[in-house]
Design an enzyme around this catalytic site. Sequence first.
Site, PDB file in Angstrom:
ATOM      1  N   ASP A   1      -2.289   8.851   7.492  1.00  0.00           N
ATOM      2  CA  ASP A   1      -3.318   8.098   8.200  1.00  0.00           C
ATOM      3  C   ASP A   1      -2.669   7.215   9.252  1.00  0.00           C
ATOM      4  O   ASP A   1      -1.536   7.481   9.674  1.00  0.00           O
ATOM      5  CB  ASP A   1      -4.196   7.303   7.225  1.00  0.00           C
ATOM      6  CG  ASP A   1      -3.436   6.221   6.451  1.00  0.00           C
ATOM      7  OD1 ASP A   1      -2.271   5.920   6.809  1.00  0.00           O
ATOM      8  OD2 ASP A   1      -4.016   5.666   5.490  1.00  0.00           O
TER       9      ASP A   1
ATOM     10  N   HIS B   1       0.265   5.193   6.838  1.00  0.00           N
ATOM     11  CA  HIS B   1       0.993   5.647   5.661  1.00  0.00           C
ATOM     12  C   HIS B   1       1.501   7.081   5.792  1.00  0.00           C
ATOM     13  O   HIS B   1       0.809   7.934   6.345  1.00  0.00           O
ATOM     14  CB  HIS B   1       0.089   5.547   4.431  1.00  0.00           C
ATOM     15  CG  HIS B   1      -0.491   4.187   4.240  1.00  0.00           C
ATOM     16  ND1 HIS B   1      -1.764   3.860   4.662  1.00  0.00           N
ATOM     17  CD2 HIS B   1       0.036   3.063   3.696  1.00  0.00           C
ATOM     18  CE1 HIS B   1      -2.000   2.581   4.377  1.00  0.00           C
ATOM     19  NE2 HIS B   1      -0.930   2.083   3.796  1.00  0.00           N
TER      20      HIS B   1
ATOM     21  N   SER C   1       0.801  -1.220   0.000  1.00  0.00           N
ATOM     22  CA  SER C   1       0.000   0.000   0.000  1.00  0.00           C
ATOM     23  C   SER C   1       0.836   1.274   0.000  1.00  0.00           C
ATOM     24  O   SER C   1       0.328   2.345  -0.343  1.00  0.00           O
ATOM     25  CB  SER C   1      -0.947   0.016   1.211  1.00  0.00           C
ATOM     26  OG  SER C   1      -0.220  -0.050   2.425  1.00  0.00           O
TER      27      SER C   1
END
Length: 364
Positions: free
Chosen positions: A328, A331, A39
């Site tokens: 977040d 990340h 991600s």
Amino acid sequence: METMELGRLTCLVAVALLALATVARCDPQVPCYFIFGDSLVDNGNNNYIVSLARANYPPYGVDFPGGSSGRFTNGLTTVDVIAQLLGFDNFIPPYAETGGDQLLNGVNFASAAAGIRAETGQQLGGRITFAGQVQNYQTAVQTMVNILGDQDTASNRLSQCIFSVGMGSNDYLNNYFQPAFYSTGSRYTPEQYSESLIADYRRYLQVMYSYGARKVALIGVGQVGCAPNELARYSPDGTTCVERIDSAIKIFNRGLVGLVNEMNSLPGAHFTYINAYNIFADILANAGAYGFTVPNAGCCGVGRNNGQVTCLPYQAPCANRDQHIFWDAFHPSEAANIIVGRRSYRAASPNDAYPMDIATLASL
């Protein structure tokens, strides 16, 4: 020859100065860029998968042209920055949206929640494991052979391309340190787990090498123990990084350095290690100098450190995004990604890369 070298230097300077504001119109330094990862660099592949690990909704992409694309941050990822600095006019597209001649310029195979181990991230639903990403690369190479007409032409092109691989974060975050879902934490010591991961990593890199990958940057795992989610779960003061997590990751990163040395014994191979752990440690230690005022909480999220629940659909993010290291619960923000991407491309410290940075790799 001097004129050509001067022109190349001028173009490199233009890219370095303008890439993050406007697109510098120069030929890319390499013909293609292939990206493998999770991600941290997924730019839309998981949009087409039934998974909880998706970011194709606001406020993700609030600072990205076109809005939410599937990137797990507010704007650019590290590989977006690297692609710009390599001189590409456009961002490298996700494999799920790419085919035909587009593959000749490279593609992004990354998938959120993916790991080196097949089971990693399974509690989040669908994802394309490292094995699956390598399989997709093999398919892409066959398409390139068909387009270019023969294997030798494809191999020659691939030998000039940059490959970046950033795997391993989820094998700790969404496996080893998730005892409610996985038994690996009780079955393996950190040393044993690292050895198992490196053995699998080696096998996939060997397949990539056999399919033409020669200039390969292995991006190390960063300080997962400093992410807002881990601080919220384990840090007594919400600020002190979780040492048992980071110490395990350092063992794995040392294994990556050894893997680089192994792979460089193969004919024509140029593998390098990007020390994302060191780069991120410097950002955290000198947050103020980089313009960050919030080093330990997400810009968007819920609960302690904005890290107990990650950024929710249409949640209002913080206004001072460039002052947050983290976007977040897990990340980095675009502001942090820009620093990591720049230092991956052009090392700011001898500890940033071994044995070379991506700019040097591209020039070989």
